[in-house]
Structures are given as C-alpha cells and as structure tokens.
Design a protein around this motif. Structure first.
Motif, PDB file in Angstrom:
ATOM      1  N   UNK A 346       0.675  -1.009  -0.021  1.00 56.34           N
ATOM      2  CA  UNK A 346      -0.119  -0.083   0.126  1.00 56.34           C
ATOM      3  C   UNK A 346       0.702   1.236  -0.019  1.00 56.34           C
ATOM      4  N   UNK A 347       1.923   1.143   0.839  1.00 66.06           N
ATOM      5  CA  UNK A 347       2.852   2.278   0.747  1.00 66.06           C
ATOM      6  C   UNK A 347       3.506   2.627  -0.566  1.00 66.06           C
ATOM      7  N   UNK A 348       3.915   1.552  -1.236  1.00 64.91           N
ATOM      8  CA  UNK A 348       4.720   1.312  -2.467  1.00 64.91           C
ATOM      9  C   UNK A 348       3.888   2.131  -3.625  1.00 64.91           C
ATOM     10  N   UNK A 349       2.506   1.794  -3.525  1.00 65.16           N
ATOM     11  CA  UNK A 349       1.712   2.159  -4.870  1.00 65.16           C
ATOM     12  C   UNK A 349       0.995   3.488  -4.300  1.00 65.16           C
ATOM     13  N   UNK A 350       1.105   3.824  -3.078  1.00 56.56           N
ATOM     14  CA  UNK A 350       0.459   5.218  -2.727  1.00 56.56           C
ATOM     15  C   UNK A 350       1.452   6.388  -2.757  1.00 56.56           C
ATOM     16  N   UNK A 545      -7.225   7.204  12.586  1.00 58.25           N
ATOM     17  CA  UNK A 545      -6.319   8.123  12.224  1.00 58.25           C
ATOM     18  C   UNK A 545      -5.720   7.854  11.002  1.00 58.25           C
ATOM     19  N   UNK A 546      -5.352   6.671  10.874  1.00 54.64           N
ATOM     20  CA  UNK A 546      -4.252   5.998   9.943  1.00 54.64           C
ATOM     21  C   UNK A 546      -4.929   6.229   8.579  1.00 54.64           C
ATOM     22  N   UNK A 547      -6.209   5.774   8.433  1.00 53.34           N
ATOM     23  CA  UNK A 547      -7.013   5.817   7.262  1.00 53.34           C
ATOM     24  C   UNK A 547      -7.402   7.117   6.570  1.00 53.34           C
ATOM     25  N   UNK A 548      -7.053   8.244   7.458  1.00 55.11           N
ATOM     26  CA  UNK A 548      -7.387   9.631   6.910  1.00 55.11           C
ATOM     27  C   UNK A 548      -6.103   9.877   6.013  1.00 55.11           C
ATOM     28  N   UNK A 549      -4.974   9.249   5.910  1.00 54.95           N
ATOM     29  CA  UNK A 549      -3.921   9.767   5.059  1.00 54.95           C
ATOM     30  C   UNK A 549      -4.267   9.550   3.634  1.00 54.95           C
ATOM     31  N   UNK A 550      -4.199  10.349   2.706  1.00 48.43           N
ATOM     32  CA  UNK A 550      -4.483  10.442   1.398  1.00 48.43           C
ATOM     33  C   UNK A 550      -3.504   9.529   0.487  1.00 48.43           C
ATOM     34  N   UNK A 551      -2.341   9.229   1.038  1.00 47.18           N
ATOM     35  CA  UNK A 551      -1.447   8.380   0.486  1.00 47.18           C
ATOM     36  C   UNK A 551      -1.872   7.077   0.650  1.00 47.18           C
TER      37      UNK A 551
END
Length: 662
Positions: A346-350, A545-551
C-alpha cells in the motif's frame, strides 16, 4: 574500594576548601577493575583521568530519576529514567511492606535495564519501593524517589489496560531519547530495529491519548526520531550509512544510527517504519509549529523512498525483499503471496513521488495466494499469526476489499479472524502433544524460542516449526478478530505463568512449557501488535487516524480496493459496520467525493462543519438501504481551511477531516 584506588592524601593542616595545589595532588587513577557478574568475569577498562574535585564528590552517583510503579494482579512493575553518570552499570530495587519497617533489596542480580517486575507480592497489600544506581566498583547511589503501590485483582478491561500500557512502555524506555531509535530487543547490547521504531512511533501516540506519556514529551520524542531518520546519511557504501534510496537497513546502531550487524536494506522493515511515520503525521495535526515540523519531516521521509528502484521488474513485478551493498539484488527473492507485507504494498503504490507499478505488483502478490480449509475455516493461509496482524495494525480492512478476496466472499479482516480461530483449534487439538496447548492457552507466531532454535516463524495450521513454543503476542495481536478467545488466552497465560513470564513490559516474548523454557526479554515487533491491536479493539482510533491519510487511500485504490457492503459470515458471525471513507481527493479544490457504507436500513444524515464546529451544509438526510453511497461536497463558496464531514447512521456517528486548498 580503597585497594583499587591510589589517592594522594592532602595534608591534615589544609583547610576544608580545596586549593588548586591540593587539587593537582588529588589526581585519581582508576585502573582495571574486575567485577564478578553472573559467574562470568567481565573486564572494565576506565580511562585514566584527572579530577579537580574531592574524592567524596567523585563517587557521589546521582540516584535514578522519575521512578514509577504500576500494580497488577500479584505483580508490581517499576520503571525509572536511565542514569547518565559514567561508570554506572546497573541498578538495585528496594522494597518495604506497609508503612513501617525497613527496606530490603528484592532483585537477586544487578539489573541492566531501567525496569523491574516484582512477582513476590500479594494483592491488597501496600508496598513502597526505591531504586539505586550501581557503579563498576559496586558503590550505590542515594535512593530514588519512593513510590507507593497496591497490587490488586484485574478485571478483563484492567488486564488489557495493563498489557497495553506495559507494551507502550517498551517503546518509551527501550529507546535512545536523544535520537528516538528503539531497540530490537530489551537487552543491553541490542541494536535499533527500524520496524520497532515504526511500531513505537504509533505506540507513543497511544500513550499520549491514554495519559501515560505527556503530550509535549511524546511530541519531542517523535520529533527527535523523525529528525534522525531524515538526516542520517544515505549511500550505497557498505559502512557509514543508514540506508539507500530512502530505504533503511534492518538494524542500526543505537547511538550513531548507522548500519549495524551487516544487516540488509529491508523493504518490509522500511515499510513498517513508514507506517509509524505516516501515523504520527496524522496524529500531530494541530497548527502548532512543532506539529507542522513533524508533518513536514514525515512527508520528506516517505517521499524520498524510491519504490521503483526496489521493484523486481525482471520478474513481472513485485517488491524485492532486500538489497545489500556487496550483492545488490543478486539471489534475492521478491514479495509474492499473502503475508505481513500488505502494508508495504500500500505504501509502495500510494507514493506521490516514486510509486511502484500497482498492476504488476498486485498480480505478482496475489498469484502466490493459497486458499485452504482447516478445522472448518476457509481462508488464505499463512501459518504464523503475525502475517495476519502487522498490516491490520494500521489499515482498517473491515469494510474494504480487493477483487481476489471479493470472489471468496470475505474481507481480509474476516480472513484474519478465521486464521486466528484455526490457530486456536490447532493448539486445542495439539497434534504435537505439547504441554499446555489447549483452547485457552494458544498462539503460534514468529517469536523467540528455546535453544538451539531461538527466533523463528512458528505457526499452524499447517504446522510450521511448531516445537511447543507459545507467544502471548499471538493472542493479544489478534484481539480485534477474536476478542473473547484472545482475552481468555491472555488471562490463562497470566494466571498460570505470571511468575515466570512477567517483565517490566508485560509478558516475556515467548515460553515453551514442554522444554521448561521461559524467555526473559521482549521484542519490539511483538510488543507493537499488543499495544496497537488492543487499542484498535478498544477504540479503533489507530485505524481511524491512519485511514485519513491521502497516500494510504491512494495506495489502496491503486491496489483495487473498494468499499464493500456484505460479507459472508463464518463461525462466530462477523458482521460489517457502517463506515465513512476519507473523502477523495483530499486536500481538494473545490469538489471532493464523500463515500460511505450503510449495512442495514437506517436513517442517514451527512453534514459538513467548519473547524469551529459550525454547521455549514447538510448533504443528505433520509433513509437508505444497505449499500455503498457517495455524494459531492462543493466548497466553491468557502475559504481554504479544515472542514469536517459527519456521517450519522442510526445511532452511530463518524467523522472525517477534509482540507480545502485554493
């Protein structure tokens, strides 16, 4: 002590004040001092130095500071701040029972860490404690502040609170406060684990929310950590660097932050570090200048990571597991198949700067999935439970799904629930005939173990390296999936093995009753799921909180995740709940889409508020059937700023923050 020191005595006629000439005669030389420690002779070499102060001052050690105590069921846990005095090599703990009487030492061996678990106490009895620092010569400092504590029986909620607090304490005390690096293991010589730092950044925020860590102290620790990771040198050399291409080495020196143990540049451990970095960005969200700096550093650290460089493009996509300066990517595997690395994908594709190819990555990843049925539960198999926990610490998979899992009719959350119940059923059946395995004492995952096996990934079903070793983090880290079963296991482990497993940070990492082996330390990547998943079970705040991140939202969308409204229920009847997704895009100008899930026929209202709580617009008010819905918020008539979307479904209310930038 005198026989180890050569002191030039000053004349009796001299006044009590120390003149310069006398001081020059009081040069103190410390030579080799042999100290017996746990039946081993250790040699300590102290530098020869000159001191212009009296001998009495030279050896006046500062006492430990900020001693605190927590009482649990027949257990007292103490912590204190590490002494910075040169020559301090450990600590002693003293206890008094009741309001009168004398103190006596309770630790049998000198303590090398700043914590102690006293299992020789009784409930509903008052105890007082203090701590002293110990020098290389065996001299003790004055006592620390006295602390008073009364151990008592713990309800289920109190037990979870104690275990969560203890796990958070690991990341606070087993750290270098100057640079924020956190140990891999609670031993004196442990290096930093970058994954431990990722869990720790999140745990510090939990500690702030719970009142265990003052916000200003936690904020400063987080800032120190992010400054460290942003400024540590990056390069392709084998020494003198902390990472390369934005990635970091698995282990770093606790003081210098440079590569330790000749470790690999690790994609998954960097991913776990970045999960914590992103979490603190969302957590410290006020206009405060320090919060702003934290957010800026978090973006810089994440944006620097070159995921395209780590892609295994010659092997049809996927992310390489590691890289080393000497061998590069030669003979290195790539991530394929279900495991703990979903958060990394998820971090890689975001990534907004160097995103991995989502299509190739997804196909490679899911091509390794193995669907199986064990003990009546059908799910994507990964025997050790950590693979079903790590990504779920941050990403809320309850009401989102990708195409592969949608075809199976379940979510990844439900998949983890089934895997956990199968793990428990495997232990209850106990095919290996190990001591203690049952439906109340269970939990197989990656953990420490008895020699000669030590640390390895243990799991089942199917059996993987199962040697009778149980890890408390397996049940604790699965508590959102299996709350009743996990609480039962944690209480059974506590009641049966408290005296052998208690540490200053809760349970020791693992135990093997069959071989009579009980660990005596803790591991950061096992403490992390305990703290975070208990918090998610209690409040879901880390998820929210984490799911608020746009990336993160961008990465999930790139991997074909979308909201779901129906989940095929397995045993224990998991049911989805209403959900409000982060609006997209965010930040936005002037339109943003608000998407949400309704799981049963309900009255639904959607209202937008400004940062002062003033009601601006009602986007919907009516009854809706189960399904996924979306609406548009047009902010053309509003100024730049922070806005909040409120979703009310039945009696449940959800909020998401929206940022308008014109």
């Amino acid at each position: 002590m005198a026989k180890n020191l050569k002191v030039l005595q000053r004349p009796e006629a001299e006044s009590s004040s120390l003149h310069l000439t006398t001081a020059m005669n009081m040069m103190l030389k410390l030579h080799l001092v042999r100290i017996k420690n746990e039946d081993k002779m250790r040699l300590y070499l102290l530098e020869t130095f000159c001191l212009l102060i009296p001998v009495s001052v030279i050896f006046a050690l500062s006492p430990p500071q900020a001693t605190v105590a927590v009482g649990a069921d027949q257990l007292v846990v103490l912590h204190w701040v590490e002494s910075n005095d040169p020559g301090v090599i450990g600590y002693n703990v003293y206890r008094r029972t009741g309001l009168t009487g004398s103190f006596s030492k309770v630790n049998q061996q000198r303590l090398s860490i700043t914590g102690f678990a006293d299992v020789t106490v009784h409930n509903d009895t008052t105890y007082f404690y203090y701590v002293t620092a110990v020098s290389v010569t065996g001299q003790e400092s004055d006592s620390s502040n006295n602390v008073r504590v009364i151990p008592h029986f713990l309800s289920d909620d109190e037990l979870l609170d104690f275990l969560e607090h203890a796990a958070v304490d690991f990341f606070w005390y087993e750290a270098n406060p100057l640079n924020g690096l956190i140990k891999d293991v609670s031993t004196q010589d442990s290096p930093c684990s970058i994954a431990s730092v990722g869990f720790g950044l999140t745990a510090i925020c939990i500690g702030i929310d719970r009142g265990w860590i003052p916000r200003d102290a936690g904020q400063q620790r987080v800032l120190n950590t992010l400054k460290t990771f942003w400024t540590l040198p990056q390069g392709d050399g084998s020494t003198g660097y902390a990472g390369y291409k934005g990635f970091f080495y698995h282990f770093l020196d606790m003081k210098t932050g440079l590569r330790a143990r000749n470790s690999e540049l690790s994609s998954i451990d960097t991913g776990l570090l970045l999960a914590g970095v992103i979490y603190v960005k969302e957590f410290f969200n006020t206009p405060d200048s320090t919060d702003q700096l934290i957010r800026s550093l978090a973006d810089s650290i994440y944006d620097r990571v070159d995921w395209r460089w780590m892609e295994a493009t010659a092997n049809h996509g996927g992310i390489y597991m590691e890289w080393t300066p000497d061998n590069g990517f030669n003979n290195v595997s790539w991530w394929k198949g279900y495991c703990e690395a979903m958060i990394m994908n998820t971090l890689a594709t975001g990534s907004p700067t160097h995103p991995a190819n989502a299509g190739d990555l997804y196909l490679t990843w899911t091509s390794g999935y193995q669907w199986g049925t064990y003990y009546g539960y059908s799910y994507v198999v990964f025997p050790p439970l950590f693979g079903h926990q790590y990504s779920h610490c941050w990403i809320d998979y309850r009401n989102i799904n990708d195409p592969w899992m949608s075809k199976k009719g379940i979510t990844y959350f439900e998949n983890s629930r089934r895997a956990t119940l199968a793990n428990r059923a495997y232990c209850a059946e106990n095919p290996g005939h190990f001591v203690a395995y049952s439906d109340s004492i269970w939990g197989l995952t990656a953990c420490d173990g008895p020699p000669p096996s030590y640390y390895m990934a243990r799991g089942g079903p199917p059996a993987q390296n199962d040697d009778g070793t149980i890890a408390p983090t397996a049940a604790a880290g699965s508590i959102p999936f299996t709350p009743e079963e996990s609480v039962t296991a944690l209480r059974a482990i506590y009641d049966n093995y408290r005296s052998k497993l208690a540490t200053p940070y809760g349970f020791a990492d693992a135990f093997n009753p069959t071989k009579g082996w009980f660990d005596d330390h803790n591991i950061g990547i096992d403490q992390g799921p305990i703290a975070i998943m208990i918090e998610n079970y209690r409040t879901a705040k880390v998820w929210n909180i984490f799911m608020e991140n746009t990336d993160i939202q961008r990465g999930l969308k790139a991997l074909y995740f979308s909201p779901i409204t129906e989940v095929r229920q397995g045993k224990s009847g998991f049911a989805p709940t209403p959900y409000l997704f982060q609006s997209y895009p965010n930040p936005f100008n002037p339109n943003t889409t608000i998407q949400y899930v309704v799981t049963r026929k309900s009255h639904v209202t959607i209202v937008v508020y400004d940062v002062l709580g003033r009601r601006l617009e009602e986007l919907y008010d009516g009854v809706q059937l189960p399904g996924t819905y979306s609406t548009i918020f047009n902010a053309i008539n509003y100024p730049s700023g922070i806005y909040f979307c409120s979703l009310v479904v039945g009696g449940s209310r959800f909020f998401q923050k929206m940022i308008l930038l014109k």
